[in-house]
Motif scaffolding. Structure first.
Motif, PDB file in Angstrom:
ATOM      1  N   VAL A   1      -6.433  -8.533  11.493  1.00  0.00           N
ATOM      2  CA  VAL A   1      -8.011  -8.657  11.503  1.00  0.00           C
ATOM      3  C   VAL A   1      -8.369  -7.811  10.182  1.00  0.00           C
ATOM      4  CG1 VAL A   1     -10.339  -8.122  12.661  1.00  0.00           C
ATOM      5  CG2 VAL A   1      -8.238  -9.029  13.912  1.00  0.00           C
ATOM      6  N   SER A   2      -9.000  -8.501   9.137  1.00  0.00           N
ATOM      7  CA  SER A   2      -9.157  -7.913   8.006  1.00  0.00           C
ATOM      8  C   SER A   2     -10.822  -7.726   7.902  1.00  0.00           C
ATOM      9  CB  SER A   2      -8.945  -8.607   6.858  1.00  0.00           C
ATOM     10  OG  SER A   2      -9.583  -8.222   5.517  1.00  0.00           O
ATOM     11  N   LEU A   3     -11.466  -6.608   7.906  1.00  0.00           N
ATOM     12  CA  LEU A   3     -12.956  -6.347   7.620  1.00  0.00           C
ATOM     13  C   LEU A   3     -13.359  -6.082   6.246  1.00  0.00           C
ATOM     14  CD1 LEU A   3     -13.743  -4.911  11.224  1.00  0.00           C
ATOM     15  CD2 LEU A   3     -14.179  -7.222  10.501  1.00  0.00           C
ATOM     16  N   GLY A   4     -12.252  -6.445   5.233  1.00  0.00           N
ATOM     17  CA  GLY A   4     -12.814  -5.877   3.858  1.00  0.00           C
ATOM     18  C   GLY A   4     -12.878  -7.314   3.211  1.00  0.00           C
ATOM     19  N   HIS A   5     -12.784  -8.427   3.631  1.00  0.00           N
ATOM     20  CA  HIS A   5     -12.737  -9.419   2.792  1.00  0.00           C
ATOM     21  C   HIS A   5     -13.929  -9.897   1.945  1.00  0.00           C
ATOM     22  CE1 HIS A   5      -8.880 -11.372   3.919  1.00  0.00           C
ATOM     23  NE2 HIS A   5      -9.266 -12.703   3.280  1.00  0.00           N
ATOM     24  N   ALA A   6     -15.072  -9.215   2.338  1.00  0.00           N
ATOM     25  CA  ALA A   6     -16.321  -9.391   1.549  1.00  0.00           C
ATOM     26  C   ALA A   6     -16.015  -9.009   0.093  1.00  0.00           C
ATOM     27  CB  ALA A   6     -17.165  -8.602   2.254  1.00  0.00           C
ATOM     28  N   ALA A   7     -15.001  -8.117  -0.143  1.00  0.00           N
ATOM     29  CA  ALA A   7     -14.696  -7.360  -1.421  1.00  0.00           C
ATOM     30  C   ALA A   7     -14.410  -8.570  -2.373  1.00  0.00           C
ATOM     31  CB  ALA A   7     -13.719  -6.169  -1.266  1.00  0.00           C
ATOM     32  N   PHE A   8     -13.475  -9.481  -1.868  1.00  0.00           N
ATOM     33  CA  PHE A   8     -13.060 -10.547  -2.692  1.00  0.00           C
ATOM     34  C   PHE A   8     -14.398 -11.571  -2.974  1.00  0.00           C
ATOM     35  CE2 PHE A   8      -9.267  -9.850   0.125  1.00  0.00           C
ATOM     36  CZ  PHE A   8      -8.688  -8.778  -0.671  1.00  0.00           C
ATOM     37  N   SER A   9     -15.281 -11.555  -2.060  1.00  0.00           N
ATOM     38  CA  SER A   9     -16.410 -12.410  -2.410  1.00  0.00           C
ATOM     39  C   SER A   9     -17.273 -11.617  -3.409  1.00  0.00           C
ATOM     40  CB  SER A   9     -17.439 -12.205  -1.330  1.00  0.00           C
ATOM     41  OG  SER A   9     -18.694 -12.914  -1.369  1.00  0.00           O
ATOM     42  N   GLY A  10     -17.444 -10.358  -3.496  1.00  0.00           N
ATOM     43  CA  GLY A  10     -18.204  -9.634  -4.318  1.00  0.00           C
ATOM     44  C   GLY A  10     -17.573  -9.694  -5.769  1.00  0.00           C
ATOM     45  N   ILE A  11     -16.279  -9.561  -5.523  1.00  0.00           N
ATOM     46  CA  ILE A  11     -15.537  -9.533  -7.242  1.00  0.00           C
ATOM     47  C   ILE A  11     -15.549 -10.923  -7.907  1.00  0.00           C
ATOM     48  CG2 ILE A  11     -13.196  -9.598  -8.398  1.00  0.00           C
ATOM     49  CD1 ILE A  11     -12.415  -7.469  -5.764  1.00  0.00           C
ATOM     50  N   ALA A  12     -15.497 -11.764  -7.239  1.00  0.00           N
ATOM     51  CA  ALA A  12     -15.512 -13.179  -7.752  1.00  0.00           C
ATOM     52  C   ALA A  12     -17.122 -13.594  -8.105  1.00  0.00           C
ATOM     53  CB  ALA A  12     -15.006 -14.396  -6.979  1.00  0.00           C
TER      54      ALA A  12
ATOM     55  N   LEU B   1       0.873  -1.887   7.196  1.00  0.00           N
ATOM     56  CA  LEU B   1       0.152  -1.105   8.455  1.00  0.00           C
ATOM     57  C   LEU B   1       0.046  -2.580   9.577  1.00  0.00           C
ATOM     58  CD1 LEU B   1      -2.455   1.052   6.357  1.00  0.00           C
ATOM     59  CD2 LEU B   1      -0.263   1.651   7.424  1.00  0.00           C
ATOM     60  N   LYS B   2      -0.277  -1.890  10.850  1.00  0.00           N
ATOM     61  CA  LYS B   2      -0.487  -3.050  11.826  1.00  0.00           C
ATOM     62  C   LYS B   2      -1.615  -2.649  12.429  1.00  0.00           C
ATOM     63  CE  LYS B   2       4.512  -4.017  12.263  1.00  0.00           C
ATOM     64  NZ  LYS B   2       5.527  -3.906  13.043  1.00  0.00           N
ATOM     65  N   GLY B   3      -2.160  -3.414  13.149  1.00  0.00           N
ATOM     66  CA  GLY B   3      -3.202  -3.160  14.192  1.00  0.00           C
ATOM     67  C   GLY B   3      -4.360  -2.595  13.665  1.00  0.00           C
ATOM     68  N   PRO B   4      -5.031  -1.617  14.406  1.00  0.00           N
ATOM     69  CA  PRO B   4      -6.323  -0.753  13.636  1.00  0.00           C
ATOM     70  C   PRO B   4      -6.030  -0.311  12.351  1.00  0.00           C
ATOM     71  CG  PRO B   4      -5.306   0.370  15.531  1.00  0.00           C
ATOM     72  CD  PRO B   4      -4.562  -0.864  15.508  1.00  0.00           C
TER      73      PRO B   4
END
Length: 344
Positions: A56-67, A107-110
């Motif tokens: 579970v990634s909660l940092g995908h918005a960074a890629f939205s902002g970069i592009a 890394l795994k999990g949380p």
């Protein structure tokens, strides 16, 4: 069976999306529908890696902002068409995702989730506090505005009405769903499912988890970047909070999990349910309770995990494609007992 279910449910949804703007010719409705498609696209891009790898990634918005920033800066600084800027921005997001993923996929999990949040927040805070970088004006928290060119201009990605933006994001959503369908049936898809099921077992069979997870992450970052660039052109404005804040990452994750991660239609169903509800709550009660839509998302997520652990797509699949009836087994042959032999 899975492919037939995708057609049974997906085809009517696609037809409904095609005719909606002509049936309801209201700019607000068209814009709201375009935002549903946008979130469905972003959730599908998130699902491309996280739904199949199981992290579970909660940092995908960074890629939205970069592009998004890349496409706007290329347009305002060099006059490059946003269509080309979208592609270049997506490539940049994919390139940045590889070293980030190389470190975090160990890394795994949380721990993976927390690291992804940290990466996105570092990027957001840096942008909010940077007015200029290497001579490039970023304008910090103020953000960047896309200058209007006047009238509709396809190359400038600017149109007078909402209808062209609606059909562009619809085409993007169909494209990412098609890419997910192809990936599912490719070697990459089978390997990712094996890694999600048992990472150690997959590695013992000769599958390199890091290599294939990074490949999926780069593809996901590229697709997410395209969505971020589209959002910037739709509103003709971009700033760190709107394009790469944690709210966007949470939206992508929750919509996919509620709809059904690791499926083609699940993210779209999640966006179709959650985004309109969130908009209604923000419009009616958002002024009284700040962040109420996030509380609602949390409640919906808990209910989904408790009652629909595989997403709302699972019961729909059972209802729309019932299991084929198996023929009744033949009655076993009558066995002659010793008493019957004696009677004969």
């Amino acid at each position: 069976m899975r492919a037939s279910f995708t057609l049974i449910l997906g085809l009517p949804l696609f037809v409904a999306a095609l005719i909606l703007p002509f049936v309801v010719a209201d700019n607000y409705v068209v814009h709201s529908a375009a935002m549903v498609l946008y979130f469905a696209y972003m959730a599908s891009s998130w699902n491309f890696v996280c739904g199949y790898v199981g992290q579970v990634s909660l940092g995908h918005a960074a890629f939205s902002g970069i592009a998004g920033y890349a496409s706007v800066l290329l347009f305002t600084g060099l006059g490059l068409s946003p269509w080309i800027g979208m592609i270049l921005g997506g490539v940049l997001a994919a390139a940045i995702s590889v070293p980030v993923g190389y470190a975090t996929f160990r890394l795994k999990g949380p721990y993976f989730t927390l690291t992804s949040i940290a990466f996105a927040e570092i990027m957001r805070i840096w942008l909010e506090n940077t007015d200029e970088f290497l001579g490039i004006p970023l304008k910090g928290a103020q953000g960047l505005t896309v200058p209007p060119v006047g009238g509709s201009n396809f190359l400038a990605f600017q149109f007078d009405g909402k209808l062209p933006y609606y059909f562009i994001i619809l085409a993007m959503l169909v494209g990412v769903m098609a890419a997910t369908h192809v990936m599912e049936r490719s070697r990459l898809g089978f390997y990712l499912k094996a890694i999600r099921g048992n990472r150690d077992g997959a590695e013992a069979l000769g599958i390199d988890p890091t290599r294939y997870c990074l490949t999926a992450l780069a593809l996901s970052a590229f697709l997410t970047g395209l969505g971020g660039a589209y959002y910037a052109q739709l509103f003709r404005y971009i700033n760190p909070e709107r394009n790469m804040g944690i709210d966007l990452s949470i939206d992508m994750a929750v919509m996919t999990i509620v709809g059904g991660q690791g499926t083609i239609l699940g993210p779209t169903l999640g966006a179709l349910v959650l985004h309109p509800v969130g908009e209604v709550v923000r419009a009616t009660l958002g002024g009284h309770v700040l962040g109420l839509h996030l509380i609602l998302y949390g409640v919906v997520l808990m209910l989904a995990v408790l009652y629909f652990p595989k997403g709302i797509i699972a019961p729909l699949q059972r209802w729309l494609t019932p299991a084929p009836k198996t023929p009744a087994p033949h009655a076993p042959a009558h066995m002659v007992t010793p008493k019957e032999v004696e009677g004969r």
